[in-house]
Motif scaffolding. Structure first.
Motif, mmCIF file in Angstrom:
data_model
loop_
_atom_site.group_PDB
_atom_site.id
_atom_site.type_symbol
_atom_site.label_atom_id
_atom_site.label_comp_id
_atom_site.label_asym_id
_atom_site.label_seq_id
_atom_site.Cartn_x
_atom_site.Cartn_y
_atom_site.Cartn_z
ATOM 1 N N LYS A 183 40.195 36.607 43.641
ATOM 2 C CA LYS A 183 39.403 36.157 42.500
ATOM 3 C C LYS A 183 39.287 37.234 41.427
ATOM 4 O O LYS A 183 39.407 36.956 40.226
ATOM 5 C CB LYS A 183 38.011 35.734 42.969
ATOM 6 N N ASP A 184 39.052 38.473 41.859
ATOM 7 C CA ASP A 184 38.799 39.549 40.906
ATOM 8 C C ASP A 184 40.059 40.044 40.209
ATOM 9 O O ASP A 184 39.994 40.524 39.069
ATOM 10 C CB ASP A 184 38.126 40.733 41.607
ATOM 11 N N ARG A 185 41.216 39.950 40.875
ATOM 12 C CA ARG A 185 42.433 40.550 40.320
ATOM 13 C C ARG A 185 43.585 39.559 40.170
ATOM 14 O O ARG A 185 44.127 39.378 39.084
ATOM 15 C CB ARG A 185 42.874 41.719 41.204
ATOM 16 N N THR B 67 48.271 37.553 34.244
ATOM 17 C CA THR B 67 49.116 36.621 33.491
ATOM 18 C C THR B 67 50.522 36.660 34.082
ATOM 19 O O THR B 67 50.857 37.539 34.897
ATOM 20 C CB THR B 67 49.182 37.030 32.017
ATOM 21 N N GLU C 266 43.983 36.247 40.353
ATOM 22 C CA GLU C 266 43.841 35.063 39.507
ATOM 23 C C GLU C 266 43.822 35.421 38.027
ATOM 24 O O GLU C 266 44.172 34.603 37.166
ATOM 25 C CB GLU C 266 42.573 34.300 39.879
ATOM 26 N N LYS C 267 43.414 36.633 37.698
ATOM 27 C CA LYS C 267 43.310 37.055 36.302
ATOM 28 C C LYS C 267 44.631 37.573 35.736
ATOM 29 O O LYS C 267 44.733 37.807 34.537
ATOM 30 C CB LYS C 267 42.230 38.128 36.174
#
Length: 300
Positions: free
Chosen positions: A166-168, A173, A170-171
């Motif tokens: 979640k923290d890395r 690109t 999924e963010k």
């Protein structure tokens, strides 16, 4: 001692050998070198059944929601370091699985160090990486500390992994993922500047029994097709604590007897009443490791 003496007399009577010769030699010259070595050793050729078995990857139990744990005491009673190694074993076969864990390792490396070493200041050694054995790949995360007990280090490493998607991930690109992939490709395709580096890589293929001498080129080709969805899918299948079929994870804790990182002294054996045949989380002491290895080998 007598057994050892008898064995030493038989050591060079029979055997099997493999040779790797690289450099400025013609095939005929290389074979002549091997023949000279064969004459000098002068042992009978052993059949395949007599040859020692190659190192095998012992599969860890696949567990859901927990971890298998090995706890042992630091043998040096003056050493005040606690240490933890978290190993997640990925037994997916094929080049794509093998390169995906390397991409994930590249993504994890810097945040793992920044979080546990720089921000939380838990240990002066914080590292991560991938280790290969046979067709398995292990993601290894290591922390060593003089100020935090092993149990705390384990909690922090597992917490880091639990939050990482979640923290890395999924963010990220697609461009971010491509940058990490490119880094792995460059490392694989960077020309080997010294012959010894190439020889070492090829010899590793021989001793492992894989014999895939074009591995860097083959894996680089597969990496060209890797994207963010591949990374997330691999994470969810092999690394996430919520993996539908469970994950193969082992935590090894080393507990010191002196210093600020002291904690409860581990037992030498936890005598798992159910044995090692299932896929339940294990709790092992130093004396349990060999019996676990034997029983898992018999199962496989």
């Amino acid at each position: 001692m007598q057994d050892l003496k008898e064995y030493s007399k038989k050591l060079w009577r029979r055997g099997r050998g493999e040779a790797l010769i690289q450099g400025n030699l013609l095939q005929k010259e290389a074979l002549e070198v091997v023949q000279e070595i064969d004459k000098a050793l002068n042992f009978e050729a052993a059949d395949e059944a007599e040859a020692p078995k190659r190192f095998r990857a012992i599969r860890l139990p696949k567990v859901s929601g927990g971890v298998s744990l090995i706890r042992s005491s630091e043998f040096n009673k003056e050493n005040n370091n606690a240490a933890v190694q978290v190993v997640i074993q990925c037994d997916g076969k094929g080049d794509k699985n093998h390169v995906l864990i390397e991409v994930i390792s590249a993504i994890i490396s810097e945040p793992f160090y920044e979080e546990l070493r720089t921000r939380q200041q838990l240990g002066y050694i914080v590292s991560s990486g991938v280790k290969a054995l046979e067709e398995t790949r292990n993601l290894n995360l290591v922390v060593q500390s003089t100020i935090a007990p092993a149990e705390k280090l384990t909690t922090k490493v597992l917490g880091f992994l639990d939050a990482f998607r979640k923290d890395r991930l999924e963010k990220l690109t697609e461009a971010d993922v491509t940058r990490f992939v490119k880094g792995v490709i460059e490392r694989k395709t960077d020309p080997e500047k010294d012959l010894i580096i190439e020889v070492t890589r090829n010899w590793a293929e021989i001793v492992s029994g894989r014999y895939k001498f074009d591995r860097p080129q083959a894996e680089a080709a597969v990496l060209l097709e890797v994207n963010k969805s591949d990374v997330l899918e691999f994470w969810d299948k092999f690394i996430s604590a919520k993996a539908p079929s469970g994950r193969r994870i082992l935590v090894s804790e080393v507990v010191p007897e002196v210093g600020a990182a002291v904690s409860e002294r581990p037992q030498m054996s936890y005598k798992n009443p159910s044995g090692y045949t299932g896929n339940n989380p294990l709790r092992l002491g130093a004396d349990d490791v060999e019996s676990y290895r034997r029983e898992r080998q018999q199962l496989e």
